[in-house]
Design a protein around this motif. Structure first.
Motif, mmCIF file in Angstrom:
data_model
loop_
_atom_site.group_PDB
_atom_site.id
_atom_site.type_symbol
_atom_site.label_atom_id
_atom_site.label_comp_id
_atom_site.label_asym_id
_atom_site.label_seq_id
_atom_site.Cartn_x
_atom_site.Cartn_y
_atom_site.Cartn_z
ATOM 1 N N TYR A 200 0.831 -1.200 0.000
ATOM 2 C CA TYR A 200 0.000 0.000 0.000
ATOM 3 C C TYR A 200 0.868 1.254 0.000
ATOM 4 N N VAL A 202 0.138 4.070 1.403
ATOM 5 C CA VAL A 202 0.102 4.683 2.728
ATOM 6 C C VAL A 202 0.031 3.553 3.747
ATOM 7 N N THR A 203 1.114 3.364 4.495
ATOM 8 C CA THR A 203 1.196 2.261 5.454
ATOM 9 C C THR A 203 1.967 2.699 6.683
ATOM 10 N N THR A 204 1.693 2.041 7.793
ATOM 11 C CA THR A 204 2.445 2.294 9.022
ATOM 12 C C THR A 204 3.496 1.227 9.272
ATOM 13 N N ALA A 236 -2.712 7.417 11.276
ATOM 14 C CA ALA A 236 -1.337 7.615 10.824
ATOM 15 C C ALA A 236 -1.087 9.117 10.774
ATOM 16 N N ASP A 238 -0.076 12.327 9.205
ATOM 17 C CA ASP A 238 -0.057 12.719 7.795
ATOM 18 C C ASP A 238 0.942 13.859 7.567
ATOM 19 N N ASP A 242 6.942 8.047 4.094
ATOM 20 C CA ASP A 242 6.661 6.669 3.693
ATOM 21 C C ASP A 242 7.713 5.755 4.304
ATOM 22 N N PRO A 243 7.310 4.895 5.234
ATOM 23 C CA PRO A 243 5.971 4.706 5.771
ATOM 24 C C PRO A 243 5.551 5.841 6.711
ATOM 25 N N ALA A 244 4.261 5.914 6.958
ATOM 26 C CA ALA A 244 3.725 6.990 7.798
ATOM 27 C C ALA A 244 3.938 6.657 9.270
ATOM 28 N N ALA A 336 -4.208 4.433 7.323
ATOM 29 C CA ALA A 336 -3.090 3.797 6.637
ATOM 30 C C ALA A 336 -3.150 2.295 6.865
ATOM 31 N N THR A 425 -3.935 1.205 -2.633
ATOM 32 C CA THR A 425 -4.505 2.238 -1.763
ATOM 33 C C THR A 425 -5.772 2.821 -2.370
#
Length: 503
Positions: A200, A202-204, A236, A238, A242-244, A336, A425
């Protein structure tokens, strides 16, 4: 590439997060060989976990209550027997980690200090300095593993395939180490390869986690369960990274409020529990506010304020790195990709549907999470079921069969991976519909025609196809074009893809 073969008389473990190292420790006195791509404590979600470990540790709580909350959060798909195992063995797992040196927060009388998180009926989340649980737990487990004579760790090993014999039983793995292909052959293999966050945009989670263990197991014929259920953490931070970075759910447990760009709290419009609603509800609410142009922010000024540096140091540092001072400013947040409830089907001892193969942690599907994981059950599952898999695999006898030659899975170039991440995403994210999922599957088809069945593409297809095939919304899977389903069932998928050839 040249080929080397390593014969290991013990348990072979791929992955060195909490699940993998818990398995290695529990395998004693059997030898355990741990393969990891990144150095220890790097490239695994366990070390990034902030909230803590949920367990019935207080006199006001009980395992039965924890199990009931787990079942309720899973939207009807949790296996109650497995939830009972998790809850019953949870307190012992937390105490065992404390004995290894994990410095859980304590009350003045020495008991575990616990906090309340979303969808829990009791305060039961054991933490370390607010948001340091994952790192502190991993530090203790790594130190113990490195001092254990039965454990050997080989870093820099990237999983490229599963070795199988003529009958399909798993006999080890094909890995790439320093540019060389190495066959690791063992009586039992445990995959503890983590989740799919790297699929993805946007991911943690660490970007290395692209579902490759899941995909390779699927290609080898292992049954995969519930791949459509992907949990998106609501908050997450913002700030364009990346990653968030993650703003732990514990902040909302402490009283932080979600507000829009005008400073108005909005969660009460979406759920009576407001900020402590289930994660999927909160994630969709934030998504809706952002889509409507209202913005979404986590306001912890009154709840935490000046205490941020001491109580939530990781969140504080992440915010400052993005130019936000959470003591005086609301934190911009966005949903995320955070956790994959689906995975390789296992029993309560980690055994998959393929002889010789076990799985534990996020890449596995024990049935304990259902359609929506209860907050802070992930580290607990890794510890409890990682240990159970290690003990079971240690009892495996060497079948004495010869592994067939395995071709390494194709790579996915960076540009193609970036395209896949954006598509996931966009179309397999917080809100889904048939048109978007069909478009995503078409993009995956095109990428496969160019690059072959690269593991990230296989994992992404599992998620997208299962999401398309489930037209009703359930738990973390939300279809904007959804229909009603009065009796939802789990998804089970088995691929039939030849991955090996005779030597």
């Amino acid at each position: 590439m040249t080929m080397e073969r390593v014969n290991h008389d013990g348990v072979l473990i791929v992955g060195a997060g909490l699940a993998g190292l818990s398995a290695a420790l529990a395998a004693a006195p059997r030898k355990a060989l741990v393969l990891t791509g990144a150095p220890l404590s790097q490239g695994c979600s366990s070390a990034w976990a902030q909230g803590g470990m949920a367990a019935a540790l207080s006199v006001e709580d009980a395992p039965a209550l924890h199990a009931a909350d787990t079942v309720a959060a899973g939207a009807g798909l949790v296996d109650p027997a497995v939830a009972a195992i998790l809850a019953q063995e949870g307190p012992g797992a937390v105490r065992g980690l404390a004995e290894l040196g994990a410095p859980f927060d304590r009350t003045p009388d020495g008991e575990f200090a616990t906090s309340l998180e979303a969808a829990h009926s009791r305060s039961r989340v054991a933490r370390v300095k607010g948001d340091q649980a994952g790192r502190a737990i991993m530090d203790a487990v790594i130190a113990t593993a490195l001092s254990s004579r039965h454990i050997k760790v080989r870093a820099g090993c990237r999983l490229r395939g599963l070795l199988r014999d003529a009958k399909g039983a798993v006999r080890g793995v094909l890995a790439e180490e320093n540019g060389q292909l190495v066959e690791f052959v063992a009586p039992a293999t445990i995959l503890a390869t983590g989740g799919i966050g790297g699929l993805y945009a946007v991911t943690t989670t660490p970007p290395e986690l692209k579902g490759e263990g899941l995909a390779l197991a699927a290609l080898a014929g292992a049954t995969i369960a519930d791949p459509e259920f992907v949990q998106f953490h609501p908050t997450a931070i913002d700030i364009g990274r990346d990653p968030a970075p993650l703003a732990t759910e514990a902040l909302r447990g402490e009283g932080a409020k979600l507000i829009d760009g005008q400073g108005e709290a909005f969660m009460a419009r979406y759920h009576p529990d407001a900020e402590l609603a289930p994660r999927d509800v909160v994630a969709r609410a934030i998504h809706a506010e952002r889509q409507a142009g209202h913005g979404a922010f986590l306001d912890a000024r009154a709840a935490v304020g000046a205490h941020f540096p001491d109580e939530f140091p990781a969140v504080f540092a992440a915010c400052l790195s993005g130019g936000v001072d959470p003591r005086t400013q609301p934190i911009p947040v966005a949903p995320a990709c955070h956790y994959h409830m689906g995975g390789i089907v296992t029993d309560a001892d980690g055994a998959t549907t393929l002889p010789g193969l076990y799985a534990a942690g996020e890449c596995a599907s024990t049935g304990v999470h259902g359609a929506n994981r209860l907050a802070s059950n992930s580290l607990l599952e890794a510890a409890v079921f990682g240990a159970r898999a290690g003990r079971a695999a240690a009892q495996a006898a060497d079948p004495g069969t010869r592994p067939e030659r395995c071709q390494p899975a194709p790579d996915l170039p960076a540009k193609a991976l970036a395209q896949l991440r954006l598509g996931m995403t966009r179309d397999a994210g917080v809100v889904r519909d048939a048109a978007g999922l069909s478009r995503l599957i078409g993009e995956i088809d095109a990428l496969e025609r160019t690059y072959g069945k690269a593991p990230p593409l296989v994992a992404a297809r599992l998620v997208a196809q299962a999401a398309l095939d489930r037209p009703a919304s359930l738990g973390a899977h939300f279809r904007s074009d959804g229909v009603q389903d009065a009796a939802p069932k789990r998804t089970f998928v088995t691929l039939r893809e030849p991955a090996c050839q005779a030597a």
